[in-house]
Design a protein around this motif. Structure first.
Motif, PDB file in Angstrom:
ATOM      1  N   ALA A  95      -5.963  -0.813   8.242  1.00  0.00           N
ATOM      2  CA  ALA A  95      -5.329  -0.428   6.938  1.00  0.00           C
ATOM      3  C   ALA A  95      -4.008  -1.464   6.452  1.00  0.00           C
ATOM      4  O   ALA A  95      -3.452  -1.955   7.231  1.00  0.00           O
ATOM      5  N   MET A  96      -4.397  -1.876   5.195  1.00  0.00           N
ATOM      6  CA  MET A  96      -3.824  -3.102   4.745  1.00  0.00           C
ATOM      7  C   MET A  96      -2.818  -2.746   3.515  1.00  0.00           C
ATOM      8  O   MET A  96      -2.341  -3.843   2.936  1.00  0.00           O
ATOM      9  N   THR A  97      -2.471  -1.605   2.897  1.00  0.00           N
ATOM     10  CA  THR A  97      -1.730  -1.638   1.884  1.00  0.00           C
ATOM     11  C   THR A  97      -0.262  -1.918   2.044  1.00  0.00           C
ATOM     12  O   THR A  97       0.121  -2.831   1.334  1.00  0.00           O
ATOM     13  N   TYR A  98       0.191  -1.599   3.146  1.00  0.00           N
ATOM     14  CA  TYR A  98       1.593  -2.178   3.524  1.00  0.00           C
ATOM     15  C   TYR A  98       1.785  -3.553   3.758  1.00  0.00           C
ATOM     16  O   TYR A  98       2.367  -4.428   3.028  1.00  0.00           O
ATOM     17  N   THR A  99       0.600  -4.100   4.353  1.00  0.00           N
ATOM     18  CA  THR A  99       0.347  -5.597   4.559  1.00  0.00           C
ATOM     19  C   THR A  99       0.509  -6.463   3.222  1.00  0.00           C
ATOM     20  O   THR A  99       0.973  -7.320   2.990  1.00  0.00           O
ATOM     21  N   LEU A 100      -0.249  -5.765   2.296  1.00  0.00           N
ATOM     22  CA  LEU A 100      -0.461  -6.460   0.860  1.00  0.00           C
ATOM     23  C   LEU A 100       0.861  -6.352   0.110  1.00  0.00           C
ATOM     24  O   LEU A 100       1.328  -7.505  -0.422  1.00  0.00           O
ATOM     25  N   PHE A 101       1.447  -5.209   0.190  1.00  0.00           N
ATOM     26  CA  PHE A 101       2.775  -5.221  -0.470  1.00  0.00           C
ATOM     27  C   PHE A 101       3.885  -6.173   0.141  1.00  0.00           C
ATOM     28  O   PHE A 101       4.675  -6.833  -0.544  1.00  0.00           O
ATOM     29  N   GLU A 102       3.847  -6.251   1.455  1.00  0.00           N
ATOM     30  CA  GLU A 102       4.897  -6.950   2.107  1.00  0.00           C
ATOM     31  C   GLU A 102       4.578  -8.512   2.117  1.00  0.00           C
ATOM     32  O   GLU A 102       5.394  -9.336   1.668  1.00  0.00           O
TER      33      GLU A 102
END
Length: 175
Positions: A95-102
């Protein structure tokens, strides 16, 4: 479409992490926007992440086509997207959406270092100045057109602070 459990978990995690965050916007259960930077910041930009059916085994669709980004040059958009895609490659299968935003938040200055600030700020200043002048001049004109009797009537209706008495716009229910 029913989301698989991995996506459902990521969706719930995103909702709880960004709850109350004005920068985050859920467009649909598989599509999200995040504003990097404050709304008045000339270097702020908006990232849109959409999950295809095969996510997270395949890369999410990352877009910067939002109207909010129309002041950013296409070369800078391309470089931001390229840097985000490198991050996507490193996180495939998770799961990478949070990682991308951060990642985008942490590297905002680096992403936007070549974005000319002066052009953007001067445009917004001239717009702000232009719009604030118009209503002010209209108000001045109206005040100058009142005759002495009109002013006296207005003063009689209001108290010494210029406020109308309590109940001046009440409706009589008994009628």
């Amino acid at each position: 479409p029913v989301l698989c459990s991995v996506l459902q978990m990521e969706l719930e995690a995103l909702r709880s992490i960004y709850e109350g965050d004005l920068c985050f916007r859920e467009l649909s259960p598989v599509s999200f926007q995040y504003r990097i930077g404050e709304s008045g910041d000339p270097k702020a930009f908006l990232i849109e992440v959409s999950w295809p059916e095969t996510y997270p085994q395949t890369a999410p669709v990352i877009s910067m086509d939002a109207f909010f980004n129309n002041t950013i040059s296409s070369a800078i958009k391309q470089s931001i997207l390229a840097k985000l895609m490198v991050e996507v490659e490193a996180n495939l299968g998770t799961a990478m959406t949070y990682t991308l935003f951060e990642y985008a938040k942490d590297n905002k200055e680096l992403f936007m270092e070549n974005q000319p600030v002066n052009a953007v700020t001067s445009v917004s200043n001239s717009i702000a100045i232009g719009t604030s002048d118009v209503p002010a001049s209209k108000k001045k004109d109206k005040k100058e057109q009142l005759s002495k009797t009109q002013k006296r009537k207005l003063a009689d209706k209001t108290d010494n602070k210029g406020e109308l008495p309590r109940g001046w716009n009440w409706v009589d229910v008994i009628k």
